[in-house]
Design a protein around this motif. Structure first.
Motif, mmCIF file in Angstrom:
data_model
loop_
_atom_site.group_PDB
_atom_site.id
_atom_site.type_symbol
_atom_site.label_atom_id
_atom_site.label_comp_id
_atom_site.label_asym_id
_atom_site.label_seq_id
_atom_site.Cartn_x
_atom_site.Cartn_y
_atom_site.Cartn_z
ATOM 1 N N SER A 7 -9.956 41.032 60.113
ATOM 2 C CA SER A 7 -10.911 40.846 59.022
ATOM 3 C C SER A 7 -10.414 39.846 57.988
ATOM 4 C CB SER A 7 -11.214 42.194 58.357
ATOM 5 O OG SER A 7 -10.056 42.693 57.740
ATOM 6 N N ILE A 12 -11.362 36.436 64.544
ATOM 7 C CA ILE A 12 -12.539 37.262 64.802
ATOM 8 C C ILE A 12 -12.451 37.791 66.227
ATOM 9 C CG2 ILE A 12 -14.065 36.108 63.154
ATOM 10 C CD1 ILE A 12 -14.937 35.216 66.475
ATOM 11 N N SER A 66 -11.285 31.941 63.917
ATOM 12 C CA SER A 66 -12.627 31.693 63.393
ATOM 13 C C SER A 66 -12.760 30.204 63.063
ATOM 14 C CB SER A 66 -12.890 32.543 62.146
ATOM 15 O OG SER A 66 -11.994 32.187 61.111
ATOM 16 N N THR A 95 -17.363 29.849 66.559
ATOM 17 C CA THR A 95 -16.931 31.070 65.882
ATOM 18 C C THR A 95 -17.032 30.878 64.384
ATOM 19 O OG1 THR A 95 -14.604 30.415 65.851
ATOM 20 C CG2 THR A 95 -15.359 31.685 67.764
ATOM 21 N N GLU A 98 -17.900 36.183 61.673
ATOM 22 C CA GLU A 98 -18.539 37.389 62.180
ATOM 23 C C GLU A 98 -18.015 37.707 63.571
ATOM 24 O OE1 GLU A 98 -22.963 37.285 60.368
ATOM 25 O OE2 GLU A 98 -22.559 35.798 61.918
ATOM 26 N N MET A 99 -18.069 38.991 63.922
ATOM 27 C CA MET A 99 -17.752 39.386 65.291
ATOM 28 C C MET A 99 -18.889 38.887 66.182
ATOM 29 S SD MET A 99 -16.390 43.281 64.735
ATOM 30 C CE MET A 99 -17.871 43.824 63.893
ATOM 31 N N ILE A 100 -18.567 38.511 67.412
ATOM 32 C CA ILE A 100 -19.567 37.944 68.312
ATOM 33 C C ILE A 100 -19.558 38.706 69.632
ATOM 34 C CG2 ILE A 100 -20.268 35.875 69.599
ATOM 35 C CD1 ILE A 100 -18.777 34.212 67.479
ATOM 36 N N THR A 116 -24.259 38.749 66.613
ATOM 37 C CA THR A 116 -23.174 38.695 65.643
ATOM 38 C C THR A 116 -23.271 39.914 64.738
ATOM 39 O OG1 THR A 116 -24.469 37.376 64.077
ATOM 40 C CG2 THR A 116 -23.066 36.172 65.636
ATOM 41 N N ALA A 117 -22.131 40.305 64.196
ATOM 42 C CA ALA A 117 -22.078 41.424 63.256
ATOM 43 C C ALA A 117 -21.041 41.096 62.201
ATOM 44 C CB ALA A 117 -21.710 42.717 63.984
ATOM 45 N N PRO A 118 -21.283 41.523 60.964
ATOM 46 C CA PRO A 118 -20.296 41.254 59.907
ATOM 47 C C PRO A 118 -18.972 41.920 60.237
ATOM 48 C CG PRO A 118 -22.302 42.227 59.000
ATOM 49 C CD PRO A 118 -22.423 42.260 60.481
ATOM 50 N N LEU A 119 -17.894 41.305 59.795
ATOM 51 C CA LEU A 119 -16.589 41.915 59.947
ATOM 52 C C LEU A 119 -16.506 43.136 59.047
ATOM 53 C CD1 LEU A 119 -14.397 38.710 59.887
ATOM 54 C CD2 LEU A 119 -14.833 40.167 61.854
#
Length: 137
Positions: A7, A12, A66, A95, A98-100, A116-119
């Protein structure tokens, strides 16, 4: 080797998913322009896994830098032979912070989806790693 802080904004997680019809003993890898992906050497690429309940989907999650553009292809390692995806164009993703999750559909096929999702927040991640939970008020 230092552990990546997922994070921190420097690293990521990317989850790769691809459907591949394989033979017993085959290994499916993601290989590409990042050292974690083997720097285009399939034998050193990131190995994906499958389970009988998920087959033919092969998947795996890797920690990457990232802010980079990744180029990659899937390969099958079969009895000393390397089977590359067809086509002159590499798959690619950018990248960010965010997580992918990349669902690349079928081997030699067209990408299905990228999510994608927020860290997670640093405090929540640290608590999860140590087993500590914040008290509720």
């Amino acid at each position: 080797m230092a552990r990546a802080n997922r994070s921190s904004g420097l690293f990521i997680t990317v989850t790769f998913k691809v459907s591949v019809e394989t033979e017993w003993g085959d290994v499916v890898t993601v290989t590409g322009n990042a050292p974690t992906l083997g720097s285009w050497k399939p034998e050193k690429g990131f190995k994906l896994e499958t389970k009988p309940s998920n087959y033919p989907v092969w998947a795996g999650t890797v920690v990457l830098h990232s802010g980079t553009t990744l180029e990659y292809k899937y390969t099958i390692l079969r009895a000393g032979e390397v089977i590359w995806e067809n086509g002159p164009v590499n798959r690619s993703i950018k990248t960010g912070a965010e997580m992918i999750v990349v669902n690349d559909g079928w081997f030699n096929g067209i990408r299905v989806d990228v999510q994608t999702a927020p860290l997670p927040a640093q405090d929540a991640l640290a608590a999860a790693n140590t087993g500590q939970v914040e008290p509720k008020e």
